[in-house]
Design an enzyme around this catalytic site. Structure first.
Site, short mmCIF file in Angstrom:
data_model
loop_
_atom_site.label_atom_id
_atom_site.label_comp_id
_atom_site.label_asym_id
_atom_site.label_seq_id
_atom_site.Cartn_x
_atom_site.Cartn_y
_atom_site.Cartn_z
N LYS A 52 1.05 -2.70 -0.84
CA LYS A 52 0.91 -1.59 -1.79
C LYS A 52 -0.04 -0.53 -1.22
O LYS A 52 0.22 0.67 -1.32
CB LYS A 52 0.40 -2.11 -3.14
CG LYS A 52 1.49 -2.82 -3.93
CD LYS A 52 0.96 -3.62 -5.10
CE LYS A 52 2.08 -4.48 -5.68
NZ LYS A 52 1.63 -5.44 -6.69
N GLN A 96 -3.16 -7.60 -10.20
CA GLN A 96 -2.19 -8.46 -9.51
C GLN A 96 -2.11 -9.83 -10.19
O GLN A 96 -3.13 -10.46 -10.48
CB GLN A 96 -2.60 -8.61 -8.03
CG GLN A 96 -1.59 -9.32 -7.16
CD GLN A 96 -0.26 -8.57 -7.01
OE1 GLN A 96 -0.22 -7.36 -7.03
NE2 GLN A 96 0.81 -9.31 -6.88
N ASP A 119 2.65 -0.84 -13.66
CA ASP A 119 3.50 -2.03 -13.53
C ASP A 119 4.55 -2.09 -14.64
O ASP A 119 5.53 -2.83 -14.52
CB ASP A 119 2.63 -3.30 -13.66
CG ASP A 119 2.34 -3.97 -12.33
OD1 ASP A 119 3.15 -3.82 -11.40
OD2 ASP A 119 1.29 -4.64 -12.24
N1 GUN Z 1 2.82 -10.51 -9.03
C1 GUN Z 1 4.08 -10.59 -8.54
N2 GUN Z 1 4.71 -9.42 -8.68
C2 GUN Z 1 3.84 -8.58 -9.28
C3 GUN Z 1 3.91 -7.22 -9.69
O1 GUN Z 1 4.93 -6.53 -9.54
N3 GUN Z 1 2.79 -6.72 -10.27
C4 GUN Z 1 1.67 -7.44 -10.47
N4 GUN Z 1 0.63 -6.87 -11.07
N5 GUN Z 1 1.57 -8.71 -10.11
C5 GUN Z 1 2.65 -9.26 -9.51
#
Ligand code: GUN
Length: 291
Positions: A52, A96, A119
């Protein structure tokens, strides 16, 4: 059979975003800023967050990372969320997942300001997406819709089967596919579904999102179907320097020859998920969802 190249599509979208960002900056606007909160040292989460940050650089965004040890309390983490909610320099942020067992993911998700919830996990965004109002849409389902549309795959009136009902992928995916403009006839399958192979054989489009490597086999797929593989299970691989490789939910080698289109793992949905998060961050910076 055509392989859906998520890596190349995501690269193209990142370059489109970067062009837009440079135009914003030329107009005197601030660069979009995405913040990430990472708790503990989960291998998968470390990789996601690193990817990211790299994508932010490519898009011309500012990125910041707040790291905490796994023993942070729920109260302390909620304090971090409150700070990010209040920070005028941060357009959007993610916490996350997964979080350590002593922290409620539900509480943390609901504490995020929906206007910064890039998200798209907050119930307000999920609800707005469900009724077709402007919303931050969760990144993986949005990335899959973008892939299907950029490849010109017909969806109107087609039968789509979504395997898996998670809040992050399967359920929002099923809602998006049924929306006006996409117009699929959607079936959602899960662990209690009977005759799963029979249901899947009817599908023009299968979205496999259950986290069981190789689950979708050739006998479950109609000739000429489109297969989107969301699985990313780490399986042991002694030929890889890391000792593992990613394996999708689809038995790729057996299924691919039957398909019109198929997305591989890696290089299919994964890069699109991250680029969707970038798109949401740009929308947040432009105040395009919540005025
Ligand atoms: N864990 C696995 N995929 C994601 C995601 O798209 N966003 C977040 N915040 N955690 C994750």
């Amino acid at each position: 059979m055509q392989i859906i190249d998520g890596k190349a599509t995501a690269k193209q979208i990142r370059s489109e975003i970067a062009t837009e960002v440079e135009a914003m900056v030329a107009r005197g606007q601030r660069r979009p800023h995405l913040a990430a909160v990472l708790v503990g040292h989960d291998g998968g989460s470390e990789t996601y967050v690193a990817n990211k940050i790299k994508a932010c650089e490519e898009c011309g965004f500012i990125s910041s990372l707040k790291r905490f040890e796994a023993d942070i309390t729920e109260e302390e983490l909620l304090g971090v969320v409150a700070e990010l909610n209040a920070d005028p320099e941060v357009d959007g942020f993610i916490v996350q997942l997964p979080l350590p067992a002593h922290i409620s993911e539900e509480k943390v998700t609901e504490a995020i300001d929906p206007r910064k919830d890039v998200d798209g996990f907050h119930p307000q965004n999920v609800g707005r997406m469900t009724i077709g109002s402007p919303a931050f849409i969760s990144a993986t389902p949005q990335g899959i819709v973008d892939l299907i549309q950029r490849y010109g795959i017909e969806t109107k009136g087609k039968k789509a089967v979504v395997i898996g009902r998670s809040n992050i992928v399967g359920r929002p995916m099923s809602i998006l596919l049924s929306q006006k403009g996409i117009d699929c006839t959607v079936t959602i399958c899960h662990s209690r579904t009977q005759n799963m192979a029979e249901v899947c054989r009817e599908a023009d489009i299968i979205i496999a999102a259950i986290g069981k490597p190789g689950f979708v086999t050739a006998d479950m797929v109609k000739t000429g179907a489109t297969i989107i593989d969301v699985g990313t299970t780490r399986v042991p691989d002694s030929t890889s320097p890391r000792g593992w490789r990613l394996k999708g939910d689809v038995d790729f080698d057996a299924v691919a020859p039957k398909c019109a289109y198929i997305s591989p793992v890696p290089g299919g949905v994964g890069p699109m998920t991250i680029v969707s998060l970038m798109k949401n961050t740009l929308l947040a910076a432009k105040k395009a969802i919540y005025k």
